[in-house]
Design an enzyme around this catalytic site. Sequence first.
Site, PDB file in Angstrom:
ATOM      1  N   SER A 232       0.852  -1.275  -0.200  1.00 23.50           N
ATOM      2  CA  SER A 232      -0.008   0.267  -0.056  1.00 23.50           C
ATOM      3  C   SER A 232       0.766   1.140  -0.103  1.00 23.50           C
ATOM      4  O   SER A 232       1.690   1.484  -0.933  1.00 23.50           O
ATOM      5  CB  SER A 232      -1.140   0.015   1.209  1.00 23.50           C
ATOM      6  OG  SER A 232      -2.153   0.790   1.097  1.00 23.50           O
ATOM      7  N   GLU A 347      -9.081  -5.042  -4.491  1.00 22.92           N
ATOM      8  CA  GLU A 347      -8.429  -4.166  -3.556  1.00 22.92           C
ATOM      9  C   GLU A 347      -9.351  -3.269  -2.870  1.00 22.92           C
ATOM     10  O   GLU A 347      -8.980  -2.693  -1.708  1.00 22.92           O
ATOM     11  CB  GLU A 347      -7.692  -3.420  -4.633  1.00 22.92           C
ATOM     12  CG  GLU A 347      -6.252  -4.072  -5.346  1.00 22.92           C
ATOM     13  CD  GLU A 347      -5.347  -4.178  -4.374  1.00 22.92           C
ATOM     14  OE1 GLU A 347      -5.421  -3.794  -3.061  1.00 22.92           O
ATOM     15  OE2 GLU A 347      -4.363  -4.538  -4.857  1.00 22.92           O
ATOM     16  N   HIS A 460      -7.781  -5.689   0.016  1.00 21.53           N
ATOM     17  CA  HIS A 460      -6.238  -4.857   0.068  1.00 21.53           C
ATOM     18  C   HIS A 460      -5.272  -5.707   1.083  1.00 21.53           C
ATOM     19  O   HIS A 460      -6.007  -5.688   2.257  1.00 21.53           O
ATOM     20  CB  HIS A 460      -6.653  -3.482   0.134  1.00 21.53           C
ATOM     21  CG  HIS A 460      -5.425  -2.730   0.145  1.00 21.53           C
ATOM     22  ND1 HIS A 460      -4.503  -2.573  -0.914  1.00 21.53           N
ATOM     23  CD2 HIS A 460      -5.179  -1.896   1.102  1.00 21.53           C
ATOM     24  CE1 HIS A 460      -3.648  -1.706  -0.749  1.00 21.53           C
ATOM     25  NE2 HIS A 460      -3.891  -1.189   0.542  1.00 21.53           N
TER      26      HIS A 460
END
Length: 571
Positions: A232, A347, A460
């Site tokens: 991320s 995601e 995610h």
Amino acid sequence: MTNMETTAQAGSSVRVWMACLLLIFPTTVIGPKVTQPEVDTPLGRVRGRQVGVKDTDRMVNVFLGIPFAQAPLGPLRFSAPLPPQPWEGVRDASINPPMCLQDVERMSNSRFTLNEKMKIFPISEDCLTLNIYSPTEITAGDKRPVMVWIHGGSLLVGSSTSHDGSALAAYGDVVVVTVQYRLGIFGFLSTGDKHMPGNRGFLDVVAALRWVQGNIAPFGGDPNCVTIFGNSAGGIIVSSLLLSPMSAGLFHRAISQSGVVISKILEDLNAWSEAQNFANSVACGSASPAELVQCLLQKEGKDLITKKNVNISYTVNDSFFPQRPQKLLANKQFPTVPYLLGVTNHEFGWLLLKFWNILDKMEHLSQEDLLENSRPLLAHMQLPPEIMPTVIDEYLDNGSDESATRYALQELLGDITLVIPTLIFSKYLQDAGCPVFLYEFQHTPSSFAKFKPAWVKADHSSENAFVFGGPFLTDESSLLAFPEATEEEKQLSLTMMAQWSQFARTGNPNGKGLPPWPQLNQLEQYLEIGLEPRTGVKLKKGRLQFWTETLPRKIQEWHREQRSRKVPEEL
């Protein structure tokens, strides 16, 4: 051969690969095993602790909270990091350090990736520290690859200690380093000049990498074999370090998991305007950058993190980013190191929806809601309002009921912010000559059933628990601990630890007994990572074509039409 037989054979091969790894790096110990290991560094002596890892006899030396820079306190709050000071005696490195200043409530919102029992540590401005996880067995003359982890959290939240590197160190036979960096306004607010330069969070990581170069050898690490990896925002920082001249020579391989610097959610902003807006919110408004900074320095740090309406991003035209990242990429102004990167297949499945405070809207989502929730991001991309319905139509190709609309929004947000930027970034890397390995993580962890809706796939950050050996961590309060993992999930974790550590060791994730992982080339092959890994071709080909060809063409046509309409009016 059936899929089940193939999976079983692959699992057996990975176990053999792990066993061979332990034979290649023998477990002969130099000196006695101790529960409180001590190491001499150029800055002073540190005392850590030893921890075990499930399903192996290997022990890991853990050193927590080692400073890699001076504490950014007082007048140093908004300054670039300074080299750390040496200390006298033995420094206790056996306890968890505080996290950098952040909104703890928001941090707790992002904890539920796999483990809802995760500890939240105290916060402090004195936070520029790193943790080291090193296998206890030291082989004479050999140094292990070093894997430096950069945590995610939108550059706003997160910590190094939430990512326990002990299992990856033990099973991968690597030295794992996890670093902290200043977050939010402390790391990124800027006046656009010398009074408050930007990119301090990035500079903190550069300082940590410099520390690794000068200090990691006594911990068994090889400073000439350093891999930076992150997820991320951590992946964004990894890709930023590749492009920055300040980090040249400090690492030799890179891994970005669901995050690159060309993401549309991270654009360079008008630094002075953003600084003024924030300063006004804390009664520090001033026409002078010097006075504004002096006022902010007088505030209590914890009072500054309560203000949430501030845009956080990087700055350009400084020592870290001499030009915009896109220009540095286009000009191939970066080292061609081996690069592994990828995304998950969902995601915006749950975690980022929760972080962005739109999760509650997902159960009953109309087409009007889809446009309304997409509009701010599309506007941020400077997309004309008249073109926005074109984007919505592209993502509503699977129907218009509530589930299709929800999925369309999730796919749209994920593609804009993470997936398409990753694919574009990988193309830049490939064109420059970097060996590139691309993946899509596709497995839905079994633990999701406890607190995530059934429609969530590989959310995610869901690969992190497998990369870090979550099923094998002994501290079950760690963010990535995964004690309820199935046998198949344990095998997946073993495979991914082997692939990531093999990449750190050689620059290539392929090895005996591991699933074949093709290097990215004109065939555009990538690895689909799951319980039954397989090779995929042209990841999201249609969506990539839409964002890079179809939509730009429609925007150009719209602008031409607008110009043609203006001409008769002017006449």
